[in-house]
Design an enzyme around this catalytic site. Structure first.
Site, short mmCIF file in Angstrom:
data_model
loop_
_atom_site.label_atom_id
_atom_site.label_comp_id
_atom_site.label_asym_id
_atom_site.label_seq_id
_atom_site.Cartn_x
_atom_site.Cartn_y
_atom_site.Cartn_z
CD GLU A 79 58.70 55.06 37.85
OE1 GLU A 79 59.82 55.35 37.42
OE2 GLU A 79 58.40 53.92 38.24
CG ASP B 103 58.37 52.89 29.75
OD1 ASP B 103 57.78 52.47 30.76
OD2 ASP B 103 59.58 52.72 29.56
#
Length: 543
Positions: A184, A15
């Site tokens: 997302e 991420d």
């Protein structure tokens, strides 16, 4: 130009959130249940990265005790407002349930490797938050979660304006976009009169990707680009899989790059498995004549080798005075002298045994990321276990239900049944090789050793295979058969798993929490793969 090789931050570094401040690039990555929380790396040239610190105090009370595997700190987003760094992130306390039971926090710092402010909780619609600074205004992006029966756990992207001083919401929350495919990880940027919404698409596995939407106003409406900007899902032969969760940044010369996560799978009889976890990669980006971002090489597939602008001046090194600082990591809290002591015996680490390897609360474990498919770990341990409830040794770790351990421990005298009669004082010192996965806990081998002095333990990882050994009379002696290292991956088992493999040391004392073990000479050597023509990587492994 400089050629970078992906992944640029290797081993568990998912991420990535990329920001440029002057001549420096910074990347923040998820830490989940691991400490230090929110590692930050920095680079001048996008090709060579170094650890630059972490967000100390990101978790209130500096404890994630009780948080489940793959819970904790998810998807931090790093930004710069011209004066200071901002970090927004979510602490997730439930995994695999309808309720994420999460809190979103914001903290700031004037230096990425400096002191971060006490975290303040903000509107916590869901995980994967991001902050966007726009003309002096501050906006919070988030995923919206609908926990209700029949609801969508990924129910769209929402936007809330925050007061810059108090972080209180200003006005209503806006629903920016919903999509039939899972979206997302929202990030916003502004360019040529458009607001671009950069989204993670398709989940974090092999269907992962990046999709872009744009609108003329920050609150929308937003239209989706026709095709993904980045994905590996249509070509399982690509060396970089799971490509997604991206952020776009402009370089000083006006070109653009994109950080994203990716994984390097092993091909096993049970399918592809990514033992190294999800890693940080970078791609070059251009803009087409219609104003949409595209990979410079064309198409949506990530490259291993990427040309980036060159800088020749080296970065000054960052001092790391603490003996148990990076690359060491610990579970659910920082190392503490009460259980991890380096002062009592110079050159050694003394661990006081606490709870067992399946505890979510108080493990005595120190570990480092495995960053390549070929690796070797070695350590010398000195201890005198007096009961089967005491043990210390070498561990290959994924989480509390996926690990391999070679421990110095106690067993009943040879031929005596296993009845837990440790209080008699009789017994023998043994090396116990244990394999744990979701289904079972198995003792693979038991070897008698002379523990009147230090014992050197080791493990060699070659692709999907782990071979444990110890040193006897100067010679490596195998312990048990080869074990399946690929089970220590996101892709094994039925549970949601988001981290990566570690190698380290641990100790336990389930009764008194007083037993100690001394360790020295820990070494983790990870061997990069051979580079083939075109940037592909060749990794040996056994099926």
């Amino acid at each position: 130009m400089t050629v970078l090789r992906n992944p640029v931050i290797r081993g568990f570094a998912p991420d990535p959130s990329l920001v440029r401040v002057g001549d420096w690039y910074y990347v923040a990555t998820s830490s989940f249940e691991w400490f230090p929380t929110i590692p930050i790396h920095r680079s001048r040239d996008l090709a060579h990265w170094e650890y630059a610190g972490h967000v100390r105090g990101a978790v209130p009370g500096d404890s994630l005790a009780g948080v489940p595997d793959s819970g904790g700190v998810w998807a931090p987003s790093l930004s710069w407002d011209g004066e200071r760094f901002w970090m927004v992130y979510t602490i997730v306390r439930s995994v695999g349930t309808a309720y994420f039971d999460l809190d979103t926090y914001v903290t700031t710092a004037t230096e990425a490797d400096g002191k971060w402010s006490a975290p303040r909780r903000v509107a916590s619609h869901g995980f994967d938050p991001a902050l966007f600074h726009d003309g002096g205004r501050l906006w919070l992006l988030n995923l919206q979660n609908d926990h209700r029966p029949g609801g969508d756990r990924f129910a769209g992207i929402v936007l809330t304006e925050l007061d810059r001083a108090t972080l209180a919401p200003l006005g209503e929350t806006h629903l920016l976009l919903q999509h039939e495919r899972l979206i997302e990880g929202p990030k916003l940027l502004r360019r040529d009169g458009w607001y671009y919404l950069v989204l993670a698409e398709g989940g974090t596995g092999f269907q992962h990707g990046v999709r872009v939407a744009r609108g003329r106003t920050i609150t929308g409406p937003y239209e989706l680009d026709d095709a993904p900007l980045l994905t590996s899902r249509d070509d399982p032969s690509l060396p970089l899989q799971k490509a997604g969760h991206a952020e776009l940044v402009e370089t000083p010369d006006g070109s653009w790059v994109m950080s994203h996560l990716a994984a390097r799978p092993l091909r096993t009889p049970d399918g592809p498995r990514c033992t190294l976890g999800r890693e940080t990669a970078i791609q070059a980006v251009t803009w087409d004549t219609d104003g949409w971002p595209r990979l410079r090489q064309g198409g949506p597939h990530p490259l291993v080798e990427v040309d980036v602008p060159t800088r020749s001046d080296p970065a000054p090194p960052i001092a790391r005075p603490e003996p148990l600082s990076w690359p060491w990591s610990t579970l659910r809290g920082y190392p503490d002298p009460s259980w991890a002591d380096t002062a009592g015996r110079p050159g050694w680490i003394r661990l006081r045994g606490r709870q067992g390897p399946e505890s979510l609360w108080a493990q005595s474990l120190l570990a480092q990321r495995v960053t390549e498919h070929r690796a070797e770990a070695e350590v010398t341990v000195e201890a005198a276990p007096r009961t089967f409830t005491q043990a210390a040794g070498l561990v290959l770790w994924y989480d509390t239900r996926s690990y391999l351990t070679l421990d110095l421990t106690w067993a009943e005298p040879d031929g005596e049944p296993q009845r837990g009669q440790q209080w008699r004082g009789a017994g023998r010192t043994v090396l116990s090789l244990v394999e744990r996965d979701e289904q079972d806990l198995r003792q693979v081998a038991l070897v008698d050793v002379d523990a009147r002095g230090p014992v050197t333990l080791g493990v060699t990882v070659d692709g999907a295979e782990a071979r444990f050994w110890y040193v006897r009379a100067g010679t490596r002696t195998p312990v048990g058969p080869p074990l399946d290292f690929s089970r220590l991956s996101d892709d094994h088992g039925s549970r949601l798993r988001f981290t990566g493999a570690f190698a380290g040391i641990h100790a336990r004392d389930l009764v008194d929490a007083a037993f100690t073990a001394d360790f020295t000479g820990f070494r983790l050597t990870c061997t990069p793969p051979v580079t083939m023509l075109g940037g592909a990587e060749l990794t040996r492994h056994h099926g």
